[in-house]
Each structure stands twice: as structure tokens, then as C-alpha cells.
Design a protein around this motif. Structure first.
Motif, PDB file in Angstrom:
ATOM      1  N   ALA A 338      80.795 103.226  34.710  1.00 61.14           N
ATOM      2  CA  ALA A 338      81.000 104.668  34.894  1.00 61.14           C
ATOM      3  C   ALA A 338      81.269 105.041  36.348  1.00 61.14           C
ATOM      4  N   PRO A 339      80.551 104.550  37.401  1.00 63.42           N
ATOM      5  CA  PRO A 339      80.871 104.917  38.807  1.00 63.42           C
ATOM      6  C   PRO A 339      82.283 104.494  39.197  1.00 63.42           C
ATOM      7  N   ARG A 340      82.670 103.329  38.763  1.00 62.01           N
ATOM      8  CA  ARG A 340      84.015 102.856  39.095  1.00 62.01           C
ATOM      9  C   ARG A 340      85.080 103.751  38.495  1.00 62.01           C
ATOM     10  N   ALA A 341      84.823 104.191  37.242  1.00 60.09           N
ATOM     11  CA  ALA A 341      85.804 105.085  36.599  1.00 60.09           C
ATOM     12  C   ALA A 341      85.897 106.404  37.351  1.00 60.09           C
ATOM     13  N   LEU A 342      84.781 106.905  37.857  1.00 64.73           N
ATOM     14  CA  LEU A 342      84.816 108.167  38.613  1.00 64.73           C
ATOM     15  C   LEU A 342      85.600 108.003  39.908  1.00 64.73           C
TER      16      LEU A 342
END
Length: 569
Positions: A338-342
């Protein structure tokens, strides 16, 4: 012995004399006189018949004429009522002999004994005259009478026989140590012996000694019987009656369950001491029963506390499971990507296709988090509800401990109907339930506890029917009242497995059960304690295994002084 010989002689004279009197009665008679002259049939029709022979007590009649020897003879069997021509012919053959006729020409009468056809007869012959005693005798008339052993025995009052083969000239007497045999001859018309009467006698002194011995034995027997009777009465008075009173008293205690001392005077013997010891034992048992009832009620309260703790555990166990589930749920965070996608979405140069995929990925992650949060909230609410139930149970137990009343009005019709629903809606079994309550009946007690007791009794009845394997289970709930005793009776009867009489007293023991397939046994123990706390009594009855059982609850009646105020309250 001479007396018996004289009686035999008298018997002979009496037999011949009686027969001679009847012969003379017929011999000096115009009808007989003229009949001998012409033998007319009118005389035979009127006089020679069975009735005439029975009245004269003779068995044969013969009339013989002197001038030509013509004769007529008749004979009847008086018992059978028939003629005996053979006897008549034998009689005629005897009296038409020349020596007999010659003897009758010389004498007015002849009497003796003769044997005809193997039987002994007395014979009496008389010359015939007119009724006034005149006239020349045309002939003579003969009567015969059968002499039997029964006639001789009855006349002599001793056992007697008729011996046709005896030919002694004089009376013979044969005596030994115990008997006497006497034979007296009976002479015929020519003076010779034709028969004898034999008497069979016992020695008088020997008989007297035997009678004395029998009297002695009878006296001793009567004395022993009297002693045994007196002894039996004393034994009954001193032993059997006290034992029977004790047995009846113990039987009443066993039937009623109420310990009572033996009433009545205390005898001054061993049974009096036993009665005193029994009364002391009864007093001690009453004291021990009171202590046991108090301990049983305390134990019942302890069991109630154990039940409360069991309910608390049932309420708090789900809370532990919910908290473990919350711990696992909270450890489940967002996906690692999820952090990488953001970070990629913040790049303006990101390709539209890639941006669309990242948005879809983050949307799914957001939905997953929302679902997890909803589940956490639901589990938290469930945990809070169980905790509130536990707290409410604790508060209710404390309040009941302080405020339990046993003098409330208990409407038995409503309680029975409510308890019947336990059976009507039972799973895996169909039972016919009958509730009988005649009118309004109210008991004094605690409504909640009494309802639990009745439900427990109905449940036990259902289990008993299941154990019996019956397909036609029936349960009867009935209540009656006895205003005279200020009591009411509730009966819960079933047609289930029942129980043996010898285990009846163990049914209320803590831990005891007649069902080997189930554990427990605290239900009836708790019910008995609860009913006793309401100033009542509970007992179980059964006619034996397979014959069903009856639970009987006795409670005091509730006095309805002001129903409206009670309803308003």
C-alpha cells in the motif's frame, strides 16, 4: 356270657312269638277257614298281595287241606315289591310232607326255624277255625319270616352272624384273652338244628382297660392342650403383641416418613426397656433429621451458588473468545504494497493504465479495512453484552438472596399449564399431557422456585418415558386441595420406566440417579430442599420398574384474604 345266651333265647322266642301271633290272627278267621275249603280267588285277590304281606311283616303264606292234601303257597320280596314263586314252591314242598301234615293234625300250632333256598326263616303254622273258634279245621295256615344277620345284630346290640352250616345240639361258647364267640342253635320243626346265631363279643374287662387307657390319653392330651392354650395366650400377651405393635409402628413410620414415639404404657420387662430405647432413638433421629434438613438447605443454597458460577462462566467464556479474535484481527494491517502504491500515485507522469490499477488495489484494501473494523465493532458489542449478562446475574443472585420470599401466592393452574409446555414442545418425543385443576387453587410459596421445581419434575418424567422406549407417553399434572388440613397436593404422574421400591428412599440423595446413561442426580435433591423451604414435602412413588412413577408435592394453601389488593400490588 350267660346274659348274652339268654338274650339270644329271648330273640328266638320273640321272633317266633310275633310270627305265631300273626299266624293265629289269620288262622282263626272266617275268610281263611272258608278259603281252605274251596280255595276261592276272591280271598286271594283281597288278601294275598304285597300290601298285606308288608302290613303283616311276613315273606310267605301257605294253606294246606287235611282231607286231600291240596295246598296253595304265596311269597313276596317286600323290599323289591315282587313275587317270589321259587320261595313259594320251596315252602310248599316243606309243609306238604306227610310228617309235617301229621304233626299239624295232632297240634293246634307249630313254630320253629327252617332253611329255604339257602336262607333262614322263622315258621309258624296254626290250624284253621272260624272267627268264633268253632268248626272242624279243614287244614292249617303257615307264615314264614326271613331272619337276617342284620335283624339279629339290631335285636341283640352286638355283632351277629347267621351260620346255616352249624349242627351243634347245645349252645357253644369259645373265649380267649380278648374275645368271646357264642353260637346258639336254631331248631327246625323236627327238633334238629338247622342253623345257629353266632355272636362276636369283646372281653368286658379288656374293653374297659382299653377305654380307661383312651380316657387317660384323652385327659393327658386335653391337659397338654389347655397348658399350650394358656402358654400361647401368655406368649401372645407378653411377646407377640408387643412385637406386633412395634412392627405396626415401624410400618406407619415407613409409610408416612414421620418419626413418632411409641405411645401407651411401658411394661416392666425387656419389651418395656426396648420401647424406652426405641423412643430415645426416635428423639435422637428427629434431632438429627432437623440438623440434616438444615444442612440440606444450606447445601441447596451452595448448589444454587454453584449454578450461578456456572452461568457466569457461560457468560464470560464468549468474552475470552471474542478478545482473542480481536487480537488476531487487530494484528492484520494494510497490505505491504500500500505505501508503494501511494508513492506511485503521487507521480504526475504515471501512465493512466498503471494509475487505474493502483486505484483499484487501494480501493480493495480500503474495503477490507472497513469490513475488519465492522467485525471488530460487532465482536466488541457481543463482549459487552455477555459482560452485562454476567453482571446482571450477579446482581439478581444477590437480590434473590436478600429478597427471596416463601409466602407468595402461587396460582397452581397457571404454573401447571406453564410446566406442561415443557412436555408439549419437547424435542425428539411426543407426549400426551393432561392438566387437571378443579377451580382456583393457590399455594403459599415462591412462584419462581415452584415453577422451576415443577419444570424439573416434568423433565424427569420426559426422560423416564424416553428410557422406557414407549411410543404412547403420557404425563398427568393434577392438583387437589384439602381445606380441612390446610394443604394442597400436586401430582406429576408418568407411564415411564418407574423404579424399584427399594431405591425409593435414595432418590433424594445428592448424586443418586436411577438412569445409568446420564450423570447428575442434583435435580431431585434441590427440588426436595426447595419444597421443604416452602414448608412442604416432596415424595416419589412407583409400582415397580416399567410401571411409571408419581411425584407428589404437598404445600400449604395460600389464604386469599384480599384478592383485589394482592392483584393491585
Amino acid at each position: 356270657m350267660q346274659g348274652h345266651v339268654g338274650r339270644v333265647s329271648d330273640f328266638q322266642k320273640t321272633s317266633l312269638g310275633t310270627l305265631m301271633a300273626r299266624a293265629k290272627d289269620w288262622g282263626i278267621w272266617d275268610d281263611s277257614y272258608y278259603y281252605a275249603r274251596n280255595f276261592n280267588t276272591g280271598f286271594e285277590t283281597d288278601n294275598v298281595n304285597l300290601e298285606s304281606f308288608q302290613n303283616a311283616e311276613v315273606d310267605g303264606l301257605a294253606i294246606v287241606r287235611f282231607d286231600d292234601g291240596t295246598a296253595r303257597a304265596f311269597a313276596f320280596d317286600r323290599d323289591e315289591g315282587r313275587k317270589e314263586p321259587e320261595l313259594a314252591e320251596a315252602l310248599l314242598a316243606k309243609i306238604i310232607r306227610s310228617d309235617f301234615v301229621q304233626r299239624m293234625r295232632q297240634k293246634d300250632y307249630v313254630q320253629s326255624f327252617i332253611v329255604l333256598n339257602g336262607q333262614l326263616y322263622a315258621i309258624a303254622s296254626v290250624q284253621l277255625y272260624r272267627s268264633d273258634g268253632t268248626g272242624t279245621p279243614p287244614g292249617f295256615l303257615t307264615f314264614i319270616q326271613h331272619i337276617t344277620a342284620q335283624m339279629a345284630s339290631a335285636a341283640l346290640q352286638v355283632p351277629a352272624d347267621v351260620d346255616l352250616s352249624a349242627r351243634m345240639a347245645d349252645t357253644q361258647i369259645a373265649a380267649d384273652t380278648s374275645t368271646i364267640e357264642i353260637a346258639a342253635p336254631l331248631n327246625g320243626p323236627d327238633g334238629t338244628t338247622v342253623a345257629a346265631i353266632r355272636l362276636h363279643l369283646t372281653r368286658p374287662l379288656t374293653k374297659a382297660a382299653q377305654n380307661l387307657l383312651l380316657i387317660t390319653f384323652a385327659g393327658v392330651f386335653c391337659l397338654i392342650a389347655a397348658l399350650l392354650t394358656v402358654l400361647g395366650r401368655r406368649v401372645r400377651t407378653l411377646v407377640l403383641d408387643p412385637v406386633e405393635r412395634l412392627h405396626q409402628h415401624v410400618s406407619r413410620i415407613r409409610e408416612s416418613g414421620e418419626l413418632r414415639e411409641i405411645d401407651g404404657p411401658v411394661p416392666s420387662n425387656e419389651f418395656g426397656a426396648m420401647q424406652a430405647e426405641f423412643n430415645r432413638m426416635t428423639a435422637e433421629l428427629q434431632q438429627l433429621r432437623s440438623q440434616l434438613e438444615s444442612q440440606s438447605f444450606t447445601l441447596g443454597k451452595s448448589q444454587s451458588a454453584i449454578g450461578l458460577m456456572h452461568n457466569l462462566r457461560n457468560c464470560l467464556s464468549p468474552v475470552r473468545v471474542i478478545l482473542e479474535a480481536l487480537d488476531q484481527t487487530c494484528s492484520d494491517s494494510l497490505p505491504t504494497h500500500a505505501p508503494r502504491a501511494l508513492r506511485e500515485l503521487s507521480d504526475d507522469a504515471l501512465a493512466p493504465e498503471r494509475r487505474e490499477k493502483l486505484v483499484s488495489f487501494l480501493s480493495a484494501a480500503h474495503e477490507r479495512v472497513e469490513a475488519r473494523n465492522a467485525a471488530v465493532r460487532q465482536q466488541a458489542r457481543e463482549a459487552a453484552r455477555n459482560l452485562m449478562n454476567a453482571l446482571d446475574a450477579i446482581d439478581a443472585a444477590a437480590q434473590n438472596e436478600r429478597d427471596t420470599r416463601f409466602d407468595e401466592r402461587c396460582d397452581l393452574a397457571g404454573l401447571l399449564s406453564h410446566s406442561a409446555n415443557v412436555a408439549r414442545y419437547a424435542e425428539n418425543i411426543t407426549v400426551a399431557v393432561d392438566v387437571q385443576c378443579n377451580g382456583y387453587i393457590a399455594a403459599s410459596g415462591n412462584r419462581v422456585l415452584l415453577s422451576q421445581v415443577l419444570e424439573n419434575l416434568v423433565t424427569n418424567a420426559l426422560e423416564a418415558i424416553q428410557d422406557s422406549g414407549r411410543q404412547d407417553g403420557r404425563i398427568l399434572l393434577q392438583v387437589t386441595q384439602n381445606p380441612a388440613q390446610d394443604r394442597c397436593t400436586i401430582t406429576v404422574a408418568d407411564n415411564g420406566a418407574g423404579f424399584a421400591q427399594e431405591v425409593a428412599t435414595q432418590l433424594f440423595e445428592r448424586g443418586f440417579s436411577t438412569r445409568t446413561s446420564r450423570s447428575g442426580g442434583l435435580g431431585l435433591h434441590w427440588c426436595a430442599n426447595t419444597v421443604r423451604a416452602m414448608n412442604g414435602a416432596l415424595k416419589l412413588e412407583s409400582d415397580g420398574k416399567g410401571a411409571g412413577a408419581r411425584a407428589i408435592v404437598h404445600l400449604p394453601l395460600w389464604h386469599d384474604h384480599d384478592v383485589r389488593n394482592a392483584d393491585a400490588a
